[in-house]
Write an enzyme that holds these catalytic residues in place. Structure first.
Site, PDB file in Angstrom:
ATOM      1  N   ASP A  13      13.715 -32.948   4.773  1.00  0.00           N
ATOM      2  CA  ASP A  13      13.192 -31.576   4.713  1.00  0.00           C
ATOM      3  C   ASP A  13      11.705 -31.508   4.385  1.00  0.00           C
ATOM      4  O   ASP A  13      11.226 -30.547   3.775  1.00  0.00           O
ATOM      5  CB  ASP A  13      13.984 -30.737   3.688  1.00  0.00           C
ATOM      6  N   LYS A  16       9.341 -31.858   8.978  1.00  0.00           N
ATOM      7  CA  LYS A  16       9.198 -32.665  10.194  1.00  0.00           C
ATOM      8  C   LYS A  16       9.242 -31.793  11.446  1.00  0.00           C
ATOM      9  O   LYS A  16       8.455 -31.978  12.369  1.00  0.00           O
ATOM     10  CB  LYS A  16      10.324 -33.719  10.262  1.00  0.00           C
ATOM     11  N   GLY A  40      18.454 -30.478   9.802  1.00  0.00           N
ATOM     12  CA  GLY A  40      18.109 -29.078  10.056  1.00  0.00           C
ATOM     13  C   GLY A  40      16.602 -29.001  10.106  1.00  0.00           C
ATOM     14  O   GLY A  40      15.946 -29.152   9.082  1.00  0.00           O
ATOM     15  N   HIS A  41      16.052 -28.852  11.307  1.00  0.00           N
ATOM     16  CA  HIS A  41      14.594 -28.853  11.483  1.00  0.00           C
ATOM     17  C   HIS A  41      14.132 -27.454  11.876  1.00  0.00           C
ATOM     18  O   HIS A  41      14.527 -26.940  12.917  1.00  0.00           O
ATOM     19  CB  HIS A  41      14.196 -29.891  12.541  1.00  0.00           C
ATOM     20  N   GLN A 223      16.247 -36.726   8.481  1.00  0.00           N
ATOM     21  CA  GLN A 223      16.382 -37.100   7.059  1.00  0.00           C
ATOM     22  C   GLN A 223      15.056 -37.705   6.566  1.00  0.00           C
ATOM     23  O   GLN A 223      14.026 -37.391   7.120  1.00  0.00           O
ATOM     24  CB  GLN A 223      17.558 -38.067   6.839  1.00  0.00           C
TER      25      GLN A 223
HETATM   26  P1  GDP Z   1      12.635 -30.819   8.197  1.00  0.00           P
HETATM   27  O1  GDP Z   1      14.084 -31.078   8.013  1.00  0.00           O
HETATM   28  O2  GDP Z   1      11.789 -31.943   7.718  1.00  0.00           O
HETATM   29  O3  GDP Z   1      12.276 -30.403   9.588  1.00  0.00           O
HETATM   30  O4  GDP Z   1      12.280 -29.580   7.231  1.00  0.00           O
HETATM   31  P2  GDP Z   1      13.131 -28.216   7.078  1.00  0.00           P
HETATM   32  O5  GDP Z   1      12.888 -27.369   8.270  1.00  0.00           O
HETATM   33  O6  GDP Z   1      14.526 -28.504   6.700  1.00  0.00           O
HETATM   34  O7  GDP Z   1      12.457 -27.618   5.784  1.00  0.00           O
HETATM   35  C1  GDP Z   1      11.098 -27.370   5.714  1.00  0.00           C
HETATM   36  C2  GDP Z   1      10.888 -25.890   5.374  1.00  0.00           C
HETATM   37  O8  GDP Z   1       9.541 -25.674   5.072  1.00  0.00           O
HETATM   38  C3  GDP Z   1      11.200 -24.965   6.530  1.00  0.00           C
HETATM   39  O9  GDP Z   1      11.656 -23.750   6.015  1.00  0.00           O
HETATM   40  C4  GDP Z   1       9.848 -24.792   7.212  1.00  0.00           C
HETATM   41  O10 GDP Z   1       9.738 -23.578   7.933  1.00  0.00           O
HETATM   42  C5  GDP Z   1       8.962 -24.759   6.003  1.00  0.00           C
HETATM   43  N1  GDP Z   1       7.592 -25.241   6.179  1.00  0.00           N
HETATM   44  C6  GDP Z   1       7.132 -26.329   6.840  1.00  0.00           C
HETATM   45  N2  GDP Z   1       5.821 -26.497   6.589  1.00  0.00           N
HETATM   46  C7  GDP Z   1       5.453 -25.491   5.760  1.00  0.00           C
HETATM   47  C8  GDP Z   1       4.243 -25.141   5.095  1.00  0.00           C
HETATM   48  O11 GDP Z   1       3.224 -25.803   5.217  1.00  0.00           O
HETATM   49  N3  GDP Z   1       4.262 -24.037   4.287  1.00  0.00           N
HETATM   50  C9  GDP Z   1       5.387 -23.277   4.143  1.00  0.00           C
HETATM   51  N4  GDP Z   1       5.310 -22.198   3.377  1.00  0.00           N
HETATM   52  N5  GDP Z   1       6.542 -23.587   4.718  1.00  0.00           N
HETATM   53  C10 GDP Z   1       6.584 -24.692   5.514  1.00  0.00           C
HETATM   54  P1  IMO Z   2      16.604 -33.287   7.709  1.00  0.00           P
HETATM   55  O1  IMO Z   2      16.509 -34.035   9.011  1.00  0.00           O
HETATM   56  C1  IMO Z   2      17.847 -33.382   3.558  1.00  0.00           C
HETATM   57  C2  IMO Z   2      21.482 -35.601   2.615  1.00  0.00           C
HETATM   58  C3  IMO Z   2      22.688 -34.835   2.126  1.00  0.00           C
HETATM   59  C4  IMO Z   2      23.281 -35.863   1.188  1.00  0.00           C
HETATM   60  C5  IMO Z   2      23.042 -37.171   1.924  1.00  0.00           C
HETATM   61  C6  IMO Z   2      24.209 -37.654   2.764  1.00  0.00           C
HETATM   62  O2  IMO Z   2      16.752 -31.827   7.854  1.00  0.00           O
HETATM   63  O3  IMO Z   2      15.514 -33.706   6.792  1.00  0.00           O
HETATM   64  P2  IMO Z   2      25.238 -36.864   5.090  1.00  0.00           P
HETATM   65  O4  IMO Z   2      25.799 -35.547   5.504  1.00  0.00           O
HETATM   66  O5  IMO Z   2      24.094 -37.331   5.922  1.00  0.00           O
HETATM   67  O6  IMO Z   2      26.284 -37.920   4.934  1.00  0.00           O
HETATM   68  O7  IMO Z   2      24.679 -36.603   3.591  1.00  0.00           O
HETATM   69  O8  IMO Z   2      21.927 -36.936   2.779  1.00  0.00           O
HETATM   70  N1  IMO Z   2      20.930 -35.160   3.912  1.00  0.00           N
HETATM   71  C7  IMO Z   2      19.789 -34.491   4.043  1.00  0.00           C
HETATM   72  N2  IMO Z   2      18.950 -34.000   3.104  1.00  0.00           N
HETATM   73  N3  IMO Z   2      17.549 -33.254   4.860  1.00  0.00           N
HETATM   74  C8  IMO Z   2      18.365 -33.767   5.823  1.00  0.00           C
HETATM   75  O9  IMO Z   2      18.023 -33.782   7.113  1.00  0.00           O
HETATM   76  C9  IMO Z   2      19.564 -34.381   5.426  1.00  0.00           C
HETATM   77  N4  IMO Z   2      20.591 -34.951   6.081  1.00  0.00           N
HETATM   78  C10 IMO Z   2      21.408 -35.447   5.153  1.00  0.00           C
HETATM   79  O10 IMO Z   2      22.324 -33.656   1.456  1.00  0.00           O
HETATM   80  O11 IMO Z   2      22.552 -35.912   0.002  1.00  0.00           O
HETATM   81 MG    MG Z   3      15.767 -30.168   7.168  1.00  0.00          MG
END
Ligand code: GDP
Ligand code: IMO
Ligand code: MG
Length: 422
Positions: A13, A16, A40-41, A223
């Protein structure tokens, strides 16, 4: 743009999806090579929020091809839902998506086993996303998995599925769970398989041809480094190689074709699920949650938040060979007066510069902090690095120096335009 491996350098998270969406402008192809719909991206495109789980985040840009590589585990029904969901939102998904015929399938018994194993673990649970990821990769390693190429051959698929369901029903019964109906699973999977058929290909050959034609590839990590099955905080990890090497094995593109590794970090640290998080800070968590930030994109769970952990970032630099660094969510610290950065751990009176390998010892590590002054000014409108407050510039420079990578991107908001390219 050269062939780039983008990885999360923390616990997932990191943002990415947002960075991939920005960088896709200068790429031709975006490839997912590991993980499944545990990811979840988030991408904001024309004011609408999209959360991608299996489909690469490059899908929102026209004229780009997205590839789901052999290293990904695919829940076919979830993938159909994702494709149709995007199409309903007006996003073209057709010839611009390819799915590897070698990718393994996630089946309902994987999800059920994931859930029941977590219940059995009680307090020692991993806190998985319950998407069946661990059991699906388990079957892959045990050489008993079903793959996309099986699903493309209905008779063969049904035969293999029947045997797998028989085996797994006996395990599920031991857990006190209801057995799975072969007929129901078979029908729904074959139906999803027909919908996915147009996308299924030998993506290894396709990617090699694309490379021969000089196409530029972006590898989208899922991840993060400390969730890696080999290098993460085992057993509180996911079941794939989330680090840079996973991009090669999960796509069939050899290491010498890779040009750059880009690590993505948040300006602080978050983790969702169980396991040690040495810099976790209740005050910082409360502040970020109060701003409506840091809730999981896949499960909606509140993410645990902490200060930037340079011990972890340095180690991530080592494992991934991070050349370039993208720092996201800098704006999350806009109102913090004094910012802490963890520069070492303390364990049993000793100072550690790298994280210990075992979870119990990591759990006992105390962070050693250095403090930096905050900037106390909003940064979300900043377009140029020079316009950032001096203290913010100092902060991101310190983080990149500690990580040992060149700072190339600073993100100050979730939208495309809120990105400073250095
Ligand atoms: P990922 O799994 O690495 O793609 O990240 P996620 O989408 O799960 O979580 C990142 C969160 O931060 C999302 O809600 C994005 O919309 C948000 N985000 C990404 N970059 C920024 C930033 O620079 N500032 C803010 N406020 N939100 C951001
Ligand atoms: P993105 O790509 C954050 C975590 C779960 C748990 C562990 C194992 O959005 O960054 P799993 O379901 O993979 O067996 O869970 O890994 N986890 C993540 N945490 N971002 C993710 O993906 C994750 N995918 C799995 O919360 O701790
Ligand atoms: Mg994510």
């Amino acid at each position: 743009m050269a062939n780039t491996i983008l990885i999360g350098a923390q616990w997932g998270d990191e943002g990415k999806g947002k960075i991939i969406d920005v960088l896709t402008a200068n790429s031709d192809i975006v490839v997912r090579s590991q993980g499944g719909n545990n990811a979840g991206h988030t991408v904001i495109h024309r004011g609408t929020k999209y959360v991608l789980h299996l489909i690469p985040s490059g899908i929102l840009r026209r004229g780009k091809t997205c590839v789901i590589g052999n290293g990904v585990v695919i829940d076919p029904i979830a993938l159909v839902v994702e494709i149709e969901g995007l199409q309903k939102m007006g996003i073209a998904v057709g010839k611009n998506l390819l799915i590897s015929d070698c990718a393994h399938l996630v089946l309902p018994y994987h999800r059920m086993l994931d859930e029941h194993r977590e219940i059995l673990k009680g307090h020692a649970k991993i806190g998985t996303t319950k998407r069946g990821i661990g059991p699906a990769y388990g079957d892959k390693a045990a050489r008993t998995g079903l793959r996309m190429c099986d699903l493309m051959q209905p008779e063969l698929f049904s035969k293999k599925l029947q045997a797998k369901i028989r085996e797994n029903n006996s395990i599920l019964e031991a857990f006190g769970a209801k057995p799975i109906s072969f007929r129901k699973v078979n029908d729904s999977y074959l139906e999803a398989g027909e919908k996915l058929r147009p996308y299924v290909a030998n993506t290894v050959v396709w990617l090699h041809r694309a490379l021969q034609r000089g196409k530029r590839i972006l590898f989208e990590g899922a991840q993060g480094t400390f969730l890696d099955i080999d290098h993460g905080t085992y057993p509180y990890v996911t079941s794939s190689n989330t680090t840079a090497g996973g991009a090669c094995t999960g796509s069939g593109v050899p290491p010498h074709r890779m040009d750059v590794v880009l690590g993505v970090v948040k300006a602080y640290t978050t983790r969702v699920g169980e396991g040690a998080l040495p810099t976790e800070d209740a005050g910082l968590s409360a502040m970020l949650h109060g701003m409506g930030r840091e809730f999981g994109a896949t499960t909606g769970r509140a993410r645990r938040c902490g200060w930037f952990d340079a011990v972890a970032a340095r180690y991530a630099g080592m494992i991934n060979g991070i050349d370039e660094l993208a720092i996201t969510n800098l704006d999350g610290l806009d109102s913090v007066k004094t910012i802490r950065v963890c520069v070492a751990y303390k364990l049993d009176g000793k100072r550690l510069d790298v994280p210990p390998s075992d979870a119990a010892r990591l759990e006992r590590c105390e962070p050693v902090y250095e403090e930096m002054r905050g900037w106390n000014r909003p940064t979300h409108h900043t377009k140029e690095f020079t316009q950032l407050p001096a203290a913010a510039k100092d902060y991101v420079r310190v983080l990149s120096a500690m990580t040992g990578a060149k700072l190339t991107v600073v993100s100050v908001g979730p939208a495309r335009g809120q990105t400073i390219i250095l």
